[in-house]
Design a protein around this motif. Sequence first.
Motif, short mmCIF file in Angstrom:
data_model
loop_
_atom_site.label_atom_id
_atom_site.label_comp_id
_atom_site.label_asym_id
_atom_site.label_seq_id
_atom_site.Cartn_x
_atom_site.Cartn_y
_atom_site.Cartn_z
N PRO A 190 0.82 -1.22 0.00
CA PRO A 190 0.00 0.00 0.00
C PRO A 190 0.85 1.27 0.00
O PRO A 190 0.54 2.23 -0.72
CB PRO A 190 -0.83 -0.13 1.28
CG PRO A 190 -0.91 -1.60 1.54
CD PRO A 190 0.42 -2.13 1.11
N SER A 193 2.43 1.70 -3.52
CA SER A 193 1.46 2.18 -4.50
C SER A 193 1.13 3.66 -4.28
O SER A 193 1.00 4.43 -5.24
CB SER A 193 0.18 1.34 -4.43
OG SER A 193 0.43 0.01 -4.81
N ALA A 194 1.01 4.06 -3.01
CA ALA A 194 0.70 5.46 -2.70
C ALA A 194 1.84 6.37 -3.17
O ALA A 194 1.60 7.48 -3.68
CB ALA A 194 0.46 5.63 -1.22
N GLU A 197 1.74 6.62 -6.98
CA GLU A 197 0.64 7.50 -7.38
C GLU A 197 0.99 8.96 -7.14
O GLU A 197 0.69 9.83 -7.98
CB GLU A 197 -0.64 7.13 -6.62
CG GLU A 197 -1.83 8.00 -7.01
CD GLU A 197 -3.13 7.57 -6.37
OE1 GLU A 197 -4.15 8.24 -6.62
OE2 GLU A 197 -3.14 6.58 -5.62
N ARG A 201 1.05 11.78 -10.13
CA ARG A 201 0.25 13.01 -10.05
C ARG A 201 1.14 14.24 -10.22
O ARG A 201 0.77 15.21 -10.87
CB ARG A 201 -0.51 13.07 -8.73
CG ARG A 201 -1.63 12.06 -8.62
CD ARG A 201 -2.53 12.33 -7.42
NE ARG A 201 -3.51 11.28 -7.28
CZ ARG A 201 -4.63 11.19 -8.00
NH1 ARG A 201 -4.89 12.13 -8.92
NH2 ARG A 201 -5.49 10.21 -7.82
N ASP A 208 -3.86 5.41 -14.61
CA ASP A 208 -4.95 4.80 -13.86
C ASP A 208 -4.37 3.75 -12.91
O ASP A 208 -3.14 3.64 -12.78
CB ASP A 208 -6.00 4.18 -14.80
CG ASP A 208 -5.42 3.13 -15.74
OD1 ASP A 208 -4.39 2.50 -15.38
OD2 ASP A 208 -5.98 2.93 -16.83
N HIS A 209 -5.24 2.99 -12.26
CA HIS A 209 -4.75 2.06 -11.23
C HIS A 209 -3.87 0.97 -11.82
O HIS A 209 -2.99 0.43 -11.15
CB HIS A 209 -5.92 1.45 -10.47
CG HIS A 209 -6.74 0.48 -11.27
ND1 HIS A 209 -7.72 0.88 -12.16
CD2 HIS A 209 -6.71 -0.88 -11.32
CE1 HIS A 209 -8.26 -0.19 -12.72
NE2 HIS A 209 -7.68 -1.26 -12.23
N THR A 210 -4.09 0.61 -13.10
CA THR A 210 -3.23 -0.41 -13.71
C THR A 210 -1.81 0.12 -13.92
O THR A 210 -0.84 -0.64 -13.81
CB THR A 210 -3.82 -0.88 -15.06
OG1 THR A 210 -3.94 0.24 -15.94
CG2 THR A 210 -5.18 -1.52 -14.85
N ASP A 211 -1.68 1.41 -14.23
CA ASP A 211 -0.35 2.01 -14.35
C ASP A 211 0.38 1.99 -13.01
O ASP A 211 1.58 1.70 -12.94
CB ASP A 211 -0.45 3.45 -14.86
CG ASP A 211 -1.02 3.54 -16.26
OD1 ASP A 211 -0.50 2.84 -17.15
OD2 ASP A 211 -1.99 4.30 -16.46
N ILE A 212 -0.34 2.31 -11.94
CA ILE A 212 0.27 2.31 -10.61
C ILE A 212 0.77 0.91 -10.27
O ILE A 212 1.91 0.73 -9.81
CB ILE A 212 -0.75 2.79 -9.55
CG1 ILE A 212 -1.12 4.25 -9.80
CG2 ILE A 212 -0.17 2.61 -8.15
CD1 ILE A 212 -2.26 4.74 -8.93
N ALA A 213 -0.06 -0.11 -10.51
CA ALA A 213 0.32 -1.48 -10.19
C ALA A 213 1.52 -1.93 -11.03
O ALA A 213 2.44 -2.59 -10.53
CB ALA A 213 -0.87 -2.41 -10.42
#
Length: 248
Positions: A190, A193-194, A197, A201, A208-213
């Motif tokens: 977590p 990932s934060a 992100e 930003r 999107d969330h897939t890019d973060i993962a």
Amino acid sequence: TSASAVPIKPICRVLCNSWPKAGTHVLLEVVRLALGEGEWYKDPDIKYPLGEAEFTAKAEERLHRYKCQSFAIKGHYGRGPAIEAFLVEHRFAHLFAVRDPREVLCSTQRWLRDLRPDWAISRHLAPLDSATQLEQIIVGMPALAPFNADFAIRWDQPLPGRYAALTRWLDAPGCCVLAYEDLAGMRGAPAQSAAVECALRHLQIPFDHTDIARIAGLVCNRRAATFHTGPASNWEEVFTDRHRNLFV
């Protein structure tokens, strides 16, 4: 799908900055993975400028050469009025990595010992046992000053003075501060990932969330030339009571 519906990434100029051995490579990996392999993203030739004027002159040349491309500059740059104004004027995103300073010291020792044996600072340390090497890295090495691989770093001083010019970025407007321990996954998925992100930003590119993962899963490239010098958290195993006292 019409061509106009395909998202176009804006031009992204990034400064990946940190204390030495605090995560510049990891920041650069975030940028590379975010921009994609098709983008030009790294400029090693600008890594060791001798001052603000040289930085701005070289960076201006890069802006002209790559005016329609995204790119990143990697290094260890102190906060000064000319560099700060340049970043604002040319809309650079600024990522700055921080790290437990005890880990920075241990990683610095491994970096000098294993990767830079021909440097004067490394030759000075080579005859010493490991504990004495770390002692000198903690307290500073006046005999070697100035050591100008990075103009903003004072190797003759202990940590607070050694990196003071870089540390001043931490409260600078527009500087995104990220912890190495988060980006490297040492504090769990977590937190990693934060941090990813937060970086995306700040770069102001679509994601999107897939890019973060995806980025979180790939950012720690252990095959990279420098990453192996500092991924593990082991200062507790290396520091003696004397090292702890010197550090405090």
